[in-house]
Design an enzyme around this catalytic site. Structure first.
Site, PDB file in Angstrom:
ATOM      1  CE  LYS A 279      25.262 -66.490 -55.589  1.00  0.00           C
ATOM      2  NZ  LYS A 279      23.884 -66.068 -55.295  1.00  0.00           N
ATOM      3  NE  ARG A 353      16.341 -64.536 -62.754  1.00  0.00           N
ATOM      4  CZ  ARG A 353      15.687 -63.969 -61.752  1.00  0.00           C
ATOM      5  NH1 ARG A 353      14.804 -63.014 -61.991  1.00  0.00           N
ATOM      6  NH2 ARG A 353      15.889 -64.368 -60.501  1.00  0.00           N
TER       7      ARG A 353
HETATM    8  N1  BES Z   1      22.139 -69.777 -57.658  1.00  0.00           N
HETATM    9  C1  BES Z   1      21.450 -68.690 -57.081  1.00  0.00           C
HETATM   10  C2  BES Z   1      20.239 -69.121 -56.260  1.00  0.00           C
HETATM   11  C3  BES Z   1      20.537 -69.751 -54.940  1.00  0.00           C
HETATM   12  C4  BES Z   1      20.939 -68.984 -53.869  1.00  0.00           C
HETATM   13  C5  BES Z   1      20.341 -71.098 -54.758  1.00  0.00           C
HETATM   14  C6  BES Z   1      21.165 -69.579 -52.647  1.00  0.00           C
HETATM   15  C7  BES Z   1      20.548 -71.681 -53.535  1.00  0.00           C
HETATM   16  C8  BES Z   1      20.976 -70.922 -52.482  1.00  0.00           C
HETATM   17  C9  BES Z   1      20.935 -67.742 -58.172  1.00  0.00           C
HETATM   18  O1  BES Z   1      21.743 -67.617 -59.276  1.00  0.00           O
HETATM   19  C10 BES Z   1      20.838 -66.379 -57.563  1.00  0.00           C
HETATM   20  O2  BES Z   1      21.852 -65.848 -57.221  1.00  0.00           O
HETATM   21  N2  BES Z   1      19.620 -65.878 -57.426  1.00  0.00           N
HETATM   22  C11 BES Z   1      19.395 -64.615 -56.848  1.00  0.00           C
HETATM   23  C12 BES Z   1      18.396 -63.876 -57.700  1.00  0.00           C
HETATM   24  C13 BES Z   1      18.268 -62.407 -57.343  1.00  0.00           C
HETATM   25  C14 BES Z   1      19.523 -61.663 -57.718  1.00  0.00           C
HETATM   26  C15 BES Z   1      17.066 -61.850 -58.081  1.00  0.00           C
HETATM   27  C16 BES Z   1      18.849 -64.829 -55.444  1.00  0.00           C
HETATM   28  O3  BES Z   1      18.061 -65.740 -55.240  1.00  0.00           O
HETATM   29  O4  BES Z   1      19.258 -64.099 -54.553  1.00  0.00           O
HETATM   30 MN    MN Z   2      23.240 -66.121 -59.028  1.00  0.00          MN
END
Ligand code: BES
Ligand code: MN
Ligand code: ZN
Length: 499
Positions: A279, A353
């Protein structure tokens, strides 16, 4: 803090402060607290003189009213009765409690008798008031060494209620306090940083619940056990971390033996770096909250056990830390999930997921009546609904209605999102049964839900994406314990037959 219901007249109660909620159109003898004529007149005169502002949430202090035992009154405005709502009751109560907490009082009384109206009945007043005190006094000071001066001083809180309502009122109060305790647990787990909250910490918390409550049993599946079972998705997510993943299973048996349980599945990523698909650094600390779904399902078990709800529950917390270690999964890796379906991991940041899919498959062996999962799953959910409302997806119309009603009654906002079958086409992989992401960002919350749907076929299931609601950002950063109020409302309705 000790809460009691009192049938004593509010003006006679001995306390450091008497809180009087006051409607804007209150005339003497009008609802706003069944106060004796003399006190009511003081209030109406003060309103007329402009010394009391009774718009919703306004705080007014009155001192040395000789008709009252308490040395001071805190009059909080409710606004006009005709415009009154449950949300306004919360606003007013929270304002009153916040103002009160500025002072160092040890006892307080709240005049609730006579406030029942169409929008907020007496039970709701009691529940909302207890939650306002509990929520406003919640603190997370585990890691602060210099906070002694700020400790709350409030010790006793009495709610003045009608004689006829004491018995049912006590039940409501017990419910609110149990819910508040559950919320504190969820908040504590969420706020605890990832160096102090690992999958083992969540497992230990669950095991402690098993020790505390006779009807609760905890089982923790280790890496070796998950390997044997074929839970390669959760194992894959955890393999880049020094902290081993764990599937924490907590059963609560409050119902008949023969009664099918409700399964609660929670995403328990104790920290989400994104893994190799790492990230960006902005606000990455907030990814310690990526286990709030797991905390929610444990909170639900605690509340159910402390209230002795007549239902069976099985909670599964799918816990792992998503790290880019030397053994971490890489984009392109293919794993065989517990369901037998293979998944090509195109983005290691879509890990929620993956841990959920194995837990969802596993929970089918409990033959649950309903499966509810809770996950801080997608940033896209926050884009879609913002930070006040959780999104939920379900394949069952009756469940949708029950959950929407639970959201309304608990004031824990949630909105149904669509499960659109076509989205599955975007989860095609050239090399496996499924890809874990679509080739584009559009409708990302739905895409994630449709991925999960591949693992809940034939089940009555709902998925809550709580990425926007599980914690607040900015100056008041902190876990919210949402949607535990919604979940407990649903479980109580289920338990007591108002389905
Ligand atoms: N935990 C995150 C989702 C999230 C991001 C929650 C910011 C709250 C604030 C999740 O694991 C994630 O990283 N999701 C990605 C999915 C994408 C790679 C398809 C996202 O939402 O960017
Ligand atoms: Mn994630
Ligand atoms: Zn995540």
């Amino acid at each position: 803090m000790n809460f009691t219901l009192s049938t004593e007249a509010p003006q006679q109660i001995k306390s450091d402060c008497l809180i009087i909620p006051l409607f804007k159109d209150a005339k003497p003898k009008d609802p706003a607290a069944k106060l004796p004529a003399k006190v009511a007149k003081i209030l109406t005169d003060s309103v007329q003189l402009g010394n009391i502002n009774n718009d919703c949430g306004q705080i007014n202090w009155l001192f040395d009213i000789k008709e009252c035992t308490a040395p001071r009154l805190l009059v909080v405005g409710l606004g006009p009765l005709a415009e009154f709502t449950a949300e306004k009751a919360v606003t007013a109560l929270q304002a009153a409690v916040s103002a009160l907490l500025q002072k160092q009082y040890s006892s307080v009384a709240l005049a609730l008798d006579g406030l029942a109206c169409k929008a907020v009945d007496e039970a709701q007043w009691i529940q909302r008031a207890a939650l306002a005190f509990k929520e406003k006094t919640y603190q997370f000071n585990t890691f602060k060494t210099k906070t002694a001066a700020k400790k709350p001083t409030l010790k006793s809180i009495s709610f003045c209620v009608d004689k006829a309502g004491v018995k049912s009122g006590q039940k409501t109060l017990d419910y609110a306090l149990a819910l508040a305790e559950g919320m504190s647990l969820v908040k504590d787990l969420g706020n605890t940083p990832a160096n102090h909250c690992t999958p083992s910490t969540i497992a230990q918390t669950a095991q402690a619940m098993g020790k505390k409550y006779a009807k609760v049993t905890t089982t923790v599946l280790s890496v070796a056990e998950m390997k044997k079972l074929g839970m390669n998705a959760i194992l894959a997510v955890g393999q880049g971390s020094r902290h081993e993943p764990k599937l924490v299973i907590v059963e609560y048996k409050g119902g008949k033996k023969s009664q099918a349980p409700i399964a609660l599945v929670g995403k328990g990523i104790t920290f989400d770096t994104g893994g190799i698909s790492i990230k960006p650094p902005g606000a990455m600390d907030e990814m310690k909250y990526d286990m709030c779904g797991a905390a929610t399902v444990l909170g639900a078990i605690q509340v159910a056990a402390s209230l002795n709800l007549p239902i069976n529950l099985v909670a599964l917390a799918a816990c792992a830390e998503n790290m880019p270690g030397g053994n971490a999964i890489k984009p392109g890796d293919i794993i065989t999930t517990l369901s037998g379906q293979t998944v090509e991991i195109l983005n290691t940041d879509a890990e929620g997921r993956l841990v959920l899919c194995d837990a969802l498959t596993y929970c089918a062996r409990y033959k649950p009546e309903v499966i509810l999962d809770f996950a801080t799953l997608t940033g896209a959910m926050v884009v879609a609904l913002g930070t006040h409302t959780s999104g939920f997806f379900t394949n069952d119309e009756n469940l949708a209605t029950a959950l929407s009603n639970a959201a309304k009654n608990s004031l824990d906002s949630a909105w149904r999102m669509p499960l659109i079958a076509n989205f599955k086409d975007d989860l095609k992989s050239n090399f496996a049964d499924l890809a874990n992401i679509a080739p584009h960002r559009w409708g990302g919350a739905i895409e994630a839900a449709v991925f999960l749907a591949q693992f809940t076929e034939g089940q009555r299931w709902a998925h809550f994406d709580i990425a926007g609601t599980a914690w607040t950002m900015g100056a008041n950063k902190g876990a919210t314990a949402r949607p535990l109020p919604l979940l407990m409302e649903y479980l109580c309705q289920y338990a007591y037959g108002k389905r």
